[in-house]
Scaffold this motif. Structure first.
Motif, PDB file in Angstrom:
ATOM      1  N   GLY A 129       0.932  -1.350  -0.193  1.00 46.09           N
ATOM      2  CA  GLY A 129       0.076  -0.061   0.184  1.00 46.09           C
ATOM      3  C   GLY A 129       0.863   1.169   0.036  1.00 46.09           C
ATOM      4  O   GLY A 129       2.219   1.220   0.304  1.00 46.09           O
ATOM      5  N   HIS A 130       0.174   2.484  -0.329  1.00 40.16           N
ATOM      6  CA  HIS A 130       0.864   3.790  -0.284  1.00 40.16           C
ATOM      7  C   HIS A 130      -0.058   4.741   0.122  1.00 40.16           C
ATOM      8  O   HIS A 130      -0.713   5.134  -0.928  1.00 40.16           O
ATOM      9  CB  HIS A 130       1.808   3.899  -1.610  1.00 40.16           C
ATOM     10  N   PRO A 131      -0.009   5.433   1.303  1.00 39.98           N
ATOM     11  CA  PRO A 131      -0.799   6.711   1.432  1.00 39.98           C
ATOM     12  C   PRO A 131      -0.206   7.784   1.090  1.00 39.98           C
ATOM     13  O   PRO A 131       1.036   7.967   1.020  1.00 39.98           O
ATOM     14  CB  PRO A 131      -0.896   6.726   3.127  1.00 39.98           C
ATOM     15  N   LEU A 132      -1.033   8.438   0.057  1.00 39.17           N
ATOM     16  CA  LEU A 132      -0.727   9.577  -0.562  1.00 39.17           C
ATOM     17  C   LEU A 132      -0.872  11.080   0.330  1.00 39.17           C
ATOM     18  O   LEU A 132      -1.432  11.917   0.064  1.00 39.17           O
ATOM     19  CB  LEU A 132      -1.285   9.920  -1.852  1.00 39.17           C
ATOM     20  N   ALA A 133      -0.192  10.978   1.474  1.00 36.42           N
ATOM     21  CA  ALA A 133      -0.059  11.972   2.471  1.00 36.42           C
ATOM     22  C   ALA A 133       1.040  11.800   3.168  1.00 36.42           C
ATOM     23  O   ALA A 133       1.766  11.006   3.386  1.00 36.42           O
ATOM     24  CB  ALA A 133      -1.429  11.600   3.375  1.00 36.42           C
ATOM     25  N   GLY A 134       1.503  13.452   3.517  1.00 32.12           N
ATOM     26  CA  GLY A 134       2.800  13.365   4.078  1.00 32.12           C
ATOM     27  C   GLY A 134       3.202  14.685   4.571  1.00 32.12           C
ATOM     28  O   GLY A 134       2.405  15.627   4.161  1.00 32.12           O
ATOM     29  N   THR A 135       4.193  14.700   4.959  1.00 32.57           N
ATOM     30  CA  THR A 135       4.875  16.334   5.331  1.00 32.57           C
ATOM     31  C   THR A 135       6.212  16.144   5.159  1.00 32.57           C
ATOM     32  O   THR A 135       6.824  15.108   4.974  1.00 32.57           O
ATOM     33  CB  THR A 135       4.600  16.741   6.870  1.00 32.57           C
ATOM     34  N   THR A 195       3.555  12.861 -10.208  1.00 33.90           N
ATOM     35  CA  THR A 195       2.941  13.799  -9.089  1.00 33.90           C
ATOM     36  C   THR A 195       3.794  13.915  -7.974  1.00 33.90           C
ATOM     37  O   THR A 195       3.327  14.885  -7.080  1.00 33.90           O
ATOM     38  CB  THR A 195       1.394  13.037  -8.792  1.00 33.90           C
ATOM     39  N   SER A 196       4.784  13.295  -7.710  1.00 36.04           N
ATOM     40  CA  SER A 196       5.636  13.320  -6.422  1.00 36.04           C
ATOM     41  C   SER A 196       7.199  13.164  -6.410  1.00 36.04           C
ATOM     42  O   SER A 196       7.683  14.169  -5.901  1.00 36.04           O
ATOM     43  CB  SER A 196       4.953  12.213  -5.409  1.00 36.04           C
ATOM     44  N   HIS A 197       7.523  12.160  -7.213  1.00 40.56           N
ATOM     45  CA  HIS A 197       8.814  12.138  -6.980  1.00 40.56           C
ATOM     46  C   HIS A 197       9.620  12.957  -7.913  1.00 40.56           C
ATOM     47  O   HIS A 197      10.602  13.809  -7.313  1.00 40.56           O
ATOM     48  CB  HIS A 197       9.265  10.578  -7.739  1.00 40.56           C
ATOM     49  N   THR A 233      11.164  25.088  -0.654  1.00 34.46           N
ATOM     50  CA  THR A 233      12.051  24.963   0.640  1.00 34.46           C
ATOM     51  C   THR A 233      11.365  23.803   1.749  1.00 34.46           C
ATOM     52  O   THR A 233      12.104  23.004   2.159  1.00 34.46           O
ATOM     53  CB  THR A 233      12.566  26.287   1.527  1.00 34.46           C
ATOM     54  N   ARG A 234      10.027  23.995   1.629  1.00 35.81           N
ATOM     55  CA  ARG A 234       9.401  23.203   2.453  1.00 35.81           C
ATOM     56  C   ARG A 234       9.523  21.804   1.974  1.00 35.81           C
ATOM     57  O   ARG A 234       9.817  20.810   2.812  1.00 35.81           O
ATOM     58  CB  ARG A 234       7.836  23.320   2.640  1.00 35.81           C
ATOM     59  N   ILE A 235       9.190  21.513   0.542  1.00 32.37           N
ATOM     60  CA  ILE A 235       9.531  20.224   0.092  1.00 32.37           C
ATOM     61  C   ILE A 235      10.875  19.798   0.133  1.00 32.37           C
ATOM     62  O   ILE A 235      11.027  18.609   0.408  1.00 32.37           O
ATOM     63  CB  ILE A 235       9.064  20.213  -1.486  1.00 32.37           C
ATOM     64  N   ALA A 236      11.931  20.650  -0.014  1.00 29.08           N
ATOM     65  CA  ALA A 236      13.287  20.297  -0.140  1.00 29.08           C
ATOM     66  C   ALA A 236      13.659  19.785   1.210  1.00 29.08           C
ATOM     67  O   ALA A 236      14.839  19.505   1.507  1.00 29.08           O
ATOM     68  CB  ALA A 236      14.198  21.312  -0.779  1.00 29.08           C
TER      69      ALA A 236
HETATM   70  O1  LIG Z   1       3.177  16.842   1.568  1.00 33.29           O
HETATM   71  C1  LIG Z   1       4.278  16.352   1.515  1.00 33.29           C
HETATM   72  O2  LIG Z   1       4.997  16.858   1.956  1.00 33.29           O
HETATM   73  C2  LIG Z   1       4.677  15.272   0.639  1.00 33.29           C
HETATM   74  O3  LIG Z   1       5.628  15.443   0.134  1.00 33.29           O
HETATM   75  C3  LIG Z   1       3.690  14.076   0.739  1.00 33.29           C
HETATM   76  C4  LIG Z   1       3.952  13.213  -0.402  1.00 33.29           C
HETATM   77  C5  LIG Z   1       3.727  13.885  -1.967  1.00 33.29           C
HETATM   78  O4  LIG Z   1       4.686  13.982  -2.692  1.00 33.29           O
HETATM   79  O5  LIG Z   1       2.510  14.331  -1.919  1.00 33.29           O
HETATM   80  C6  LIG Z   1       5.417  12.750  -0.330  1.00 33.29           C
HETATM   81  C7  LIG Z   1       5.683  11.315  -0.575  1.00 33.29           C
HETATM   82  C8  LIG Z   1       4.508  10.292  -0.524  1.00 33.29           C
HETATM   83  O6  LIG Z   1       5.152   9.196  -0.820  1.00 33.29           O
HETATM   84  C9  LIG Z   1       3.342  10.708  -0.602  1.00 33.29           C
HETATM   85  C10 LIG Z   1       3.179  11.995  -0.376  1.00 33.29           C
END
Ligand SMILES: O=C(O)C(=O)C[C@]1(C(=O)O)C=C[C@@H](O)C=C1
Ligand SMILES: NC(=O)c1ccc[n+]([C@@H]2O[C@H](COP(=O)([O-])OP(=O)(O)OC[C@H]3O[C@@H](n4cnc5c(N)ncnc54)[C@H](O)[C@@H]3O)[C@@H](O)[C@H]2O)c1
Length: 314
Positions: A129-135, A195-197, A233-236
């Motif tokens: 599985g993979h939740p599409l949610a994170g920080t 969408t993410s990587h 910068t948040r993402i990085a």
């Molecule tokens: O919101 C973020 O900070 C994230 O990067 C979450 C995020 C994404 O890219 O949306 C990051 C990696 C995941 O595998 C799933 C979710």
């Protein structure tokens, strides 16, 4: 699903969380919020993380070995970086009881299936599985119960996955607030590369460029940080180990998307150099429509322009 969601009947008796970082800790609080399991055990590799978990009440029982955490578990969730999945799967295999399900939350699916699958004993189910949610935060203190509310969770059943166990795992994620869909591993990895990587790699690069640009001082970068750069910068600031593993294991799809990205970037670079305003205008009009589409579909209700664009669209 919101924080006042009524508590429901437990879906699993015992859940084991292996790796106690952002995702595992959020799962623990979300499971408790929904009353989704009778007991949640936890294991983390470092003594410091296990001590922190005990201190903040993360997990009903924090164990000193992965084996102990998995004993008699009905569901084992691998919440470690993608590159650590294989060694963890090998380590816990002898402790898995017949009829249990192993799942994971890794950001890449094909390589995790290849790494973990061979270690799953007969009679044990495997439902990635993979939740599409994170920080951008990591570690045991960073989790919160609402992380998965109204976010997608993708389940990637493998050949032979028992539909009843897939449905049970789906119910757990729904109980934690997610919308669940099933997807095939290769497709998952391509979609996530877009969408993410790749976006993460672009953010890492942009912040790296700002850092390299000695004509602009660090204090100016911080002081005059415009909203777009601040988002980068948040993402990085995301966890270096996690993202190193994502790029090393989703190599093919990420390189495919980065190849396309570079071509588009060159075309935009050329338009700027040659003064081709029409190209820029058309391009930006197309990308604006994508953003509006996301908001109209209700996929980004946190966006500051959500209400306005919804209203304009009617
Ligand atoms: O919101 C973020 O900070 C994230 O990067 C979450 C995020 C994404 O890219 O949306 C990051 C990696 C995941 O595998 C799933 C979710
Ligand atoms: N952070 C996100 O935005 C996000 C979103 C969705 C999925 N994921 C995926 O979830 C997984 C966990 O990510 P996270 O953000 O919770 O990370 P994190 O860094 O917050 O936590 C990872 C945990 O795994 C432990 N760990 C690392 N190597 C280990 C090993 N060899 N054995 C045992 N424990 C080990 C660490 O000590 C830590 O407790 C990753 O596979 C990641 O790809 C992350």
């Amino acid at each position: 699903m919101t924080t006042d969601t009524p508590v429901q009947a437990p879906i699993y008796n015992r859940v084991a969380l292996i790796g106690l970082g952002l995702i595992a800790s959020s799962m623990y609080w979300a499971i408790k919020r929904g009353g989704l399991a009778n007991e949640v055990t936890g294991y983390a590799r470092s003594t410091e993380t296990r001590e922190t978990a005990r201190e903040i009440g993360l997990c009903d029982r924090v164990c000193d070995t992965a084996i102990e955490a998995c004993e008699d578990a009905d569901l084992v969730v691998l919440c470690v970086p993608v590159g650590a999945m294989e060694s963890v799967a090998r380590e816990i295999a002898p402790a898995l009881k017949k009829g249990a399900t192993v799942t994971d939350v890794g950001s890449v699916k094909k390589s995790v299936i290849e790494a973990v699958g061979p270690h799953i004993p007969d009679g044990v189910h495997f439902v990635p599985g993979h939740p599409l949610a994170g920080t951008e935060h990591s570690g045991p203190r960073s989790g919160f119960a609402e992380l998965f509310d109204n976010r997608w969770c993708l389940l990637v059943p493998v050949e032979g996955s028992d539909p009843a166990e897939v449905a049970r795992l789906r119910a757990l994620w729904e109980g934690m607030g997610s919308n669940v869909e099933e997807m095939e591993a290769d497709h998952h990895d391509l979609v996530l590369a877009v969408t993410s990587h790749a976006p993460h790699l672009i953010a890492y690069t942009m912040v790296g460029v700002a850092d390299d640009l000695r004509r602009v001082t660090d204090s100016e970068v911080i002081k005059y940080s415009a909203a777009g750069f601040r988002d980068f910068t948040r993402i990085a600031a995301s966890d270096p180990t996690m993202w190193r593993d994502v790029f090393l294991t989703n190599k093919e799809a990420t390189l495919e998307i980065l190849g396309r990205f570079t071509e588009e970037l060159f075309a935009l670079q050329r338009a700027i150099r040659t003064g081709d305003g029409e190209h820029l205008q058309d391009y930006f009009t197309r990308t604006r429509a994508i953003r509006r589409g996301i908001i109209e579909a209700g996929q980004d209700t946190d966006a500051p322009d959500f209400g306005r664009i919804k209203k304009d669209a009617t």
